[in-house]
Design a protein around this motif. Structure first.
Motif, PDB file in Angstrom:
ATOM      1  N   HIS A  21       0.743  -1.279   0.061  1.00 31.53           N
ATOM      2  CA  HIS A  21       0.030   0.050   0.043  1.00 31.53           C
ATOM      3  C   HIS A  21       0.823   1.237   0.114  1.00 31.53           C
ATOM      4  O   HIS A  21       0.509   2.212  -0.607  1.00 31.53           O
ATOM      5  CB  HIS A  21      -0.946   0.038   1.049  1.00 31.53           C
ATOM      6  CG  HIS A  21      -2.033  -0.847   1.157  1.00 31.53           C
ATOM      7  ND1 HIS A  21      -2.687  -1.757   2.329  1.00 31.53           N
ATOM      8  CD2 HIS A  21      -2.581  -1.529  -0.024  1.00 31.53           C
ATOM      9  CE1 HIS A  21      -3.659  -2.430   1.737  1.00 31.53           C
ATOM     10  NE2 HIS A  21      -3.761  -2.282   0.298  1.00 31.53           N
ATOM     11  N   HIS A  58      -0.358  -6.111  -6.652  1.00 33.17           N
ATOM     12  CA  HIS A  58      -0.823  -5.989  -5.318  1.00 33.17           C
ATOM     13  C   HIS A  58      -2.265  -6.626  -5.506  1.00 33.17           C
ATOM     14  O   HIS A  58      -2.413  -7.389  -4.135  1.00 33.17           O
ATOM     15  CB  HIS A  58      -1.006  -4.455  -4.842  1.00 33.17           C
ATOM     16  CG  HIS A  58      -1.870  -4.376  -3.657  1.00 33.17           C
ATOM     17  ND1 HIS A  58      -1.384  -4.888  -2.474  1.00 33.17           N
ATOM     18  CD2 HIS A  58      -3.033  -3.729  -3.491  1.00 33.17           C
ATOM     19  CE1 HIS A  58      -2.124  -4.503  -1.525  1.00 33.17           C
ATOM     20  NE2 HIS A  58      -3.121  -3.970  -2.024  1.00 33.17           N
ATOM     21  N   PHE A  59      -3.055  -6.420  -6.087  1.00 32.80           N
ATOM     22  CA  PHE A  59      -4.277  -7.178  -5.950  1.00 32.80           C
ATOM     23  C   PHE A  59      -4.077  -8.581  -6.099  1.00 32.80           C
ATOM     24  O   PHE A  59      -4.956  -9.559  -5.396  1.00 32.80           O
ATOM     25  CB  PHE A  59      -5.267  -6.688  -7.069  1.00 32.80           C
ATOM     26  CG  PHE A  59      -5.535  -5.215  -7.152  1.00 32.80           C
ATOM     27  CD1 PHE A  59      -5.479  -4.359  -5.887  1.00 32.80           C
ATOM     28  CD2 PHE A  59      -5.981  -4.524  -8.273  1.00 32.80           C
ATOM     29  CE1 PHE A  59      -5.849  -3.099  -5.649  1.00 32.80           C
ATOM     30  CE2 PHE A  59      -6.483  -3.029  -8.026  1.00 32.80           C
ATOM     31  CZ  PHE A  59      -6.438  -2.344  -6.953  1.00 32.80           C
ATOM     32  N   GLU A  62      -3.315 -10.122  -2.518  1.00 33.91           N
ATOM     33  CA  GLU A  62      -4.226 -10.030  -1.873  1.00 33.91           C
ATOM     34  C   GLU A  62      -5.433 -11.342  -2.108  1.00 33.91           C
ATOM     35  O   GLU A  62      -5.746 -12.203  -1.373  1.00 33.91           O
ATOM     36  CB  GLU A  62      -5.120  -8.803  -1.788  1.00 33.91           C
ATOM     37  CG  GLU A  62      -4.489  -7.403  -1.001  1.00 33.91           C
ATOM     38  CD  GLU A  62      -5.737  -6.369  -1.027  1.00 33.91           C
ATOM     39  OE1 GLU A  62      -6.647  -6.407  -1.589  1.00 33.91           O
ATOM     40  OE2 GLU A  62      -5.120  -5.200  -0.209  1.00 33.91           O
ATOM     41  N   HIS A  77     -14.995  -8.292  -3.169  1.00 38.02           N
ATOM     42  CA  HIS A  77     -13.439  -7.422  -3.090  1.00 38.02           C
ATOM     43  C   HIS A  77     -12.903  -7.661  -4.551  1.00 38.02           C
ATOM     44  O   HIS A  77     -12.393  -6.592  -5.088  1.00 38.02           O
ATOM     45  CB  HIS A  77     -12.598  -8.094  -1.882  1.00 38.02           C
ATOM     46  CG  HIS A  77     -11.485  -7.197  -1.577  1.00 38.02           C
ATOM     47  ND1 HIS A  77     -11.144  -7.352  -0.232  1.00 38.02           N
ATOM     48  CD2 HIS A  77     -10.556  -6.601  -2.260  1.00 38.02           C
ATOM     49  CE1 HIS A  77     -10.234  -6.247  -0.196  1.00 38.02           C
ATOM     50  NE2 HIS A  77      -9.722  -5.949  -1.385  1.00 38.02           N
ATOM     51  N   HIS A  81     -11.390  -4.553  -7.118  1.00 38.37           N
ATOM     52  CA  HIS A  81     -10.067  -4.391  -7.858  1.00 38.37           C
ATOM     53  C   HIS A  81     -10.210  -4.221  -9.278  1.00 38.37           C
ATOM     54  O   HIS A  81      -9.459  -3.676  -9.855  1.00 38.37           O
ATOM     55  CB  HIS A  81      -9.141  -5.901  -7.661  1.00 38.37           C
ATOM     56  CG  HIS A  81      -8.643  -5.944  -6.089  1.00 38.37           C
ATOM     57  ND1 HIS A  81      -8.304  -6.995  -5.340  1.00 38.37           N
ATOM     58  CD2 HIS A  81      -8.782  -4.908  -5.134  1.00 38.37           C
ATOM     59  CE1 HIS A  81      -7.997  -6.929  -4.246  1.00 38.37           C
ATOM     60  NE2 HIS A  81      -8.354  -5.607  -3.999  1.00 38.37           N
ATOM     61  N   HIS A 117     -10.703   2.236  -0.153  1.00 39.87           N
ATOM     62  CA  HIS A 117     -10.808   0.952  -0.616  1.00 39.87           C
ATOM     63  C   HIS A 117     -10.059   0.131   0.741  1.00 39.87           C
ATOM     64  O   HIS A 117     -10.431  -0.803   1.187  1.00 39.87           O
ATOM     65  CB  HIS A 117      -9.986   0.552  -1.743  1.00 39.87           C
ATOM     66  CG  HIS A 117      -9.872  -0.992  -2.150  1.00 39.87           C
ATOM     67  ND1 HIS A 117     -10.952  -1.627  -2.513  1.00 39.87           N
ATOM     68  CD2 HIS A 117      -8.832  -1.786  -1.833  1.00 39.87           C
ATOM     69  CE1 HIS A 117     -10.561  -2.933  -2.574  1.00 39.87           C
ATOM     70  NE2 HIS A 117      -9.218  -2.972  -2.237  1.00 39.87           N
ATOM     71  N   ASP A 122      -9.906  -3.438   2.515  1.00 43.37           N
ATOM     72  CA  ASP A 122      -9.053  -4.139   3.004  1.00 43.37           C
ATOM     73  C   ASP A 122      -8.921  -4.439   4.536  1.00 43.37           C
ATOM     74  O   ASP A 122      -8.718  -5.427   5.052  1.00 43.37           O
ATOM     75  CB  ASP A 122      -7.528  -3.415   2.676  1.00 43.37           C
ATOM     76  CG  ASP A 122      -7.501  -3.318   1.057  1.00 43.37           C
ATOM     77  OD1 ASP A 122      -8.340  -4.299   0.403  1.00 43.37           O
ATOM     78  OD2 ASP A 122      -6.487  -2.800   0.631  1.00 43.37           O
ATOM     79  N   TYR A 125     -10.755  -7.620   6.049  1.00 45.47           N
ATOM     80  CA  TYR A 125      -9.732  -8.977   6.136  1.00 45.47           C
ATOM     81  C   TYR A 125      -8.713  -9.082   6.920  1.00 45.47           C
ATOM     82  O   TYR A 125      -8.170  -9.881   7.256  1.00 45.47           O
ATOM     83  CB  TYR A 125      -9.246  -9.412   4.752  1.00 45.47           C
ATOM     84  CG  TYR A 125      -8.304  -8.578   3.979  1.00 45.47           C
ATOM     85  CD1 TYR A 125      -6.959  -8.267   4.657  1.00 45.47           C
ATOM     86  CD2 TYR A 125      -8.384  -7.796   2.729  1.00 45.47           C
ATOM     87  CE1 TYR A 125      -5.961  -7.577   4.228  1.00 45.47           C
ATOM     88  CE2 TYR A 125      -7.395  -7.453   2.202  1.00 45.47           C
ATOM     89  CZ  TYR A 125      -6.204  -6.923   2.772  1.00 45.47           C
ATOM     90  OH  TYR A 125      -5.165  -6.360   2.415  1.00 45.47           O
TER      91      TYR A 125
HETATM   92 FE1  FEO Z   1      -5.220  -3.408  -1.029  1.00 43.34          FE
HETATM   93 FE2  FEO Z   1      -7.902  -4.815  -1.887  1.00 43.34          FE
HETATM   94  O1  FEO Z   1      -6.243  -3.560  -2.398  1.00 43.34           O
END
Ligand code: FEO
Length: 135
Positions: A21, A58-59, A62, A77, A81, A117, A122, A125
Motif C-alpha cells: 500500500h 498488489h491485487f 491479496e 472485493h 479491484h 478501499h 482491505d 480482511y
Molecule cells: Fe489493498 Fe484490496 O487492495
C-alpha cells in the motif's frame, strides 16, 4: 507535502500488504508531482503504467490470500479491484490518445479510491489474515 500520506490508521496489520500500500501511495504521489511539474507525456505515461502494473501485482497478492483462506468476501472485493484496473486502463488509453489530461479530478479519484478501499474493504480482511498467520 505529499498528495496522499500513509499513516497507521490505514494499516491492515499485515506487513507485506502495508508495504505494498505504501508503494501505491508513492506512485500516486509521483503522478501528482509529475502533474504539478508538467513533466512530459512520456514520463507521465510511464508512471500511469507503473500504477497499473503495481496495482495488478498488489491485487494479485491479496487475492491469492483470499483463495488460500477461502475468504468470505472475496468475490465482492475482487470486483472492486477489477473496476479500479479498468478505470486506470481507460484513463491510460484516453491519455495516450490525448482525449483526457492528468487533472486534479483524476488525482482526487485515485486518492479517494485507494483510501476508501483500504478503510472499507482491505481492513475488513485484517482479522482473518492475522488470525491465519499472514505476515
Ligand atoms: Fe489493498 Fe484490496 O487492495
Amino acid at each position: 507535502m505529499a498528495w496522499i500520506e500513509w499513516d497507521d490508521s490505514l494499516s491492515v496489520g499485515v506487513f507485506t500488504i502495508d508495504a505494498q500500500h505504501k508503494k501505491l501511495f508513492r506512485i500516486i504521489n509521483d503522478l501528482h508531482e509529475a502533474m504539478l511539474k508538467r513533466l512530459s507525456d512520456l514520463k507521465i505515461g510511464e508512471i500511469i503504467k507503473e500504477l497499473e502494473y503495481y496495482s495488478k501485482y498488489h491485487f494479485k497478492t491479496e487475492e491469492s490470500y483470499f483463495e488460500e483462506l477461502n475468504y468470505y468476501d472475496k468475490y465482492q472485493h475482487k470486483m472492486e479491484h477489477k473496476k479500479f484496473i479498468e478505470d486506470v486502463k481507460k484513463f491510460e488509453n484516453d491519455y495516450k490518445k490525448g482525449v483526457t489530461s492528468l487533472s486534479i479530478d483524476v488525482m482526487d479519484y485515485l486518492k479517494n479510491w485507494l483510501i476508501n478501499h483500504i478503510k472499507i474493504n482491505d481492513q475488513k480482511y485484517s482479522k482473518t489474515f492475522i488470525e491465519r498467520g499472514i505476515k
